[in-house]
Design a protein around this motif. Sequence first.
Motif, mmCIF file in Angstrom:
data_model
loop_
_atom_site.group_PDB
_atom_site.id
_atom_site.type_symbol
_atom_site.label_atom_id
_atom_site.label_comp_id
_atom_site.label_asym_id
_atom_site.label_seq_id
_atom_site.Cartn_x
_atom_site.Cartn_y
_atom_site.Cartn_z
ATOM 1 N N CYS A 1 -86.710 -17.747 3.565
ATOM 2 C CA CYS A 1 -85.538 -18.047 4.376
ATOM 3 C C CYS A 1 -84.300 -17.505 3.659
ATOM 4 C CB CYS A 1 -85.395 -19.536 4.668
ATOM 5 S SG CYS A 1 -85.125 -20.616 3.252
ATOM 6 N N ALA A 2 -83.280 -17.225 4.453
ATOM 7 C CA ALA A 2 -82.043 -16.667 3.927
ATOM 8 C C ALA A 2 -80.869 -17.225 4.718
ATOM 9 C CB ALA A 2 -82.056 -15.145 4.008
ATOM 10 N N ALA A 3 -79.706 -17.237 4.093
ATOM 11 C CA ALA A 3 -78.478 -17.732 4.707
ATOM 12 C C ALA A 3 -77.457 -16.605 4.800
ATOM 13 C CB ALA A 3 -77.906 -18.895 3.896
ATOM 14 N N ALA A 4 -76.723 -16.589 5.904
ATOM 15 C CA ALA A 4 -75.684 -15.585 6.107
ATOM 16 C C ALA A 4 -74.442 -16.265 6.638
ATOM 17 C CB ALA A 4 -76.151 -14.511 7.078
ATOM 18 N N GLY A 5 -73.285 -15.857 6.113
ATOM 19 C CA GLY A 5 -72.054 -16.531 6.486
ATOM 20 C C GLY A 5 -71.473 -16.067 7.809
ATOM 21 N N TYR A 6 -71.281 -14.778 7.977
ATOM 22 C CA TYR A 6 -70.607 -14.260 9.164
ATOM 23 C C TYR A 6 -71.435 -13.132 9.749
ATOM 24 C CZ TYR A 6 -66.697 -16.844 7.225
ATOM 25 O OH TYR A 6 -65.908 -17.830 6.718
ATOM 26 N N THR A 7 -72.200 -13.464 10.776
ATOM 27 C CA THR A 7 -73.055 -12.447 11.380
ATOM 28 C C THR A 7 -73.591 -12.968 12.693
ATOM 29 O OG1 THR A 7 -74.995 -11.043 11.007
ATOM 30 C CG2 THR A 7 -75.119 -13.289 10.220
ATOM 31 N N THR A 8 -74.085 -12.054 13.490
ATOM 32 C CA THR A 8 -74.841 -12.474 14.670
ATOM 33 C C THR A 8 -76.303 -12.623 14.258
ATOM 34 O OG1 THR A 8 -75.401 -10.231 15.345
ATOM 35 C CG2 THR A 8 -73.293 -11.108 16.127
ATOM 36 N N VAL A 9 -77.054 -13.355 15.047
ATOM 37 C CA VAL A 9 -78.453 -13.558 14.684
ATOM 38 C C VAL A 9 -79.230 -12.246 14.742
ATOM 39 C CG1 VAL A 9 -78.560 -16.000 15.229
ATOM 40 C CG2 VAL A 9 -78.948 -14.333 17.062
ATOM 41 N N GLN A 10 -78.855 -11.365 15.668
ATOM 42 C CA GLN A 10 -79.563 -10.099 15.755
ATOM 43 C C GLN A 10 -79.255 -9.214 14.557
ATOM 44 O OE1 GLN A 10 -79.262 -8.158 19.530
ATOM 45 N NE2 GLN A 10 -80.907 -6.743 19.075
ATOM 46 N N ALA A 11 -77.984 -9.151 14.164
ATOM 47 C CA ALA A 11 -77.620 -8.342 12.999
ATOM 48 C C ALA A 11 -78.283 -8.896 11.740
ATOM 49 C CB ALA A 11 -76.108 -8.308 12.837
ATOM 50 N N MET A 12 -78.367 -10.209 11.663
ATOM 51 C CA MET A 12 -78.976 -10.824 10.479
ATOM 52 C C MET A 12 -80.453 -10.486 10.406
ATOM 53 S SD MET A 12 -79.166 -14.843 9.451
ATOM 54 C CE MET A 12 -79.728 -15.346 7.830
#
Length: 127
Positions: free
Chosen positions: A96-107
């Motif tokens: 699993c990974a966390a992302a601050g500012y992104t869309t789910v598709q880009a992530m």
Amino acid sequence: QLQLVESGGGLVQPGGSLRLSCAASGFTLDYYAIGWFRQAPGKEREGVSCISSNDGSTYYSDSVKGRFTISRDNAKNTVYLQMNSLKPEDTAVYYCAAAGYTTVQAMCVLYYGLDAWGKGTLVTVSS
């Protein structure tokens, strides 16, 4: 320090189910999109499913759509991946990974904005 810990992997027969958990420590998951990625032996890592931080939007890869469900429980600071109808080709280490500012598709597709990774949990689908 952002830390993610995966759990719930194991050995399961084809057609079976598993639920993976991704628990956060050192930060609150509320403001992060969370994704599940997997890497099978000899293959590149792929984005399996991602969930947004705010509007509940989700992304699923074509290979798991209709079989896997991602969800989050912000009160428990945990994200889950329910995996049903498992196939041998689902065998992989799941991260699993966390992302601050992104869309789910880009992530999930572009690995954009990833801030932290867990160490992974092994899922083996075999009879």
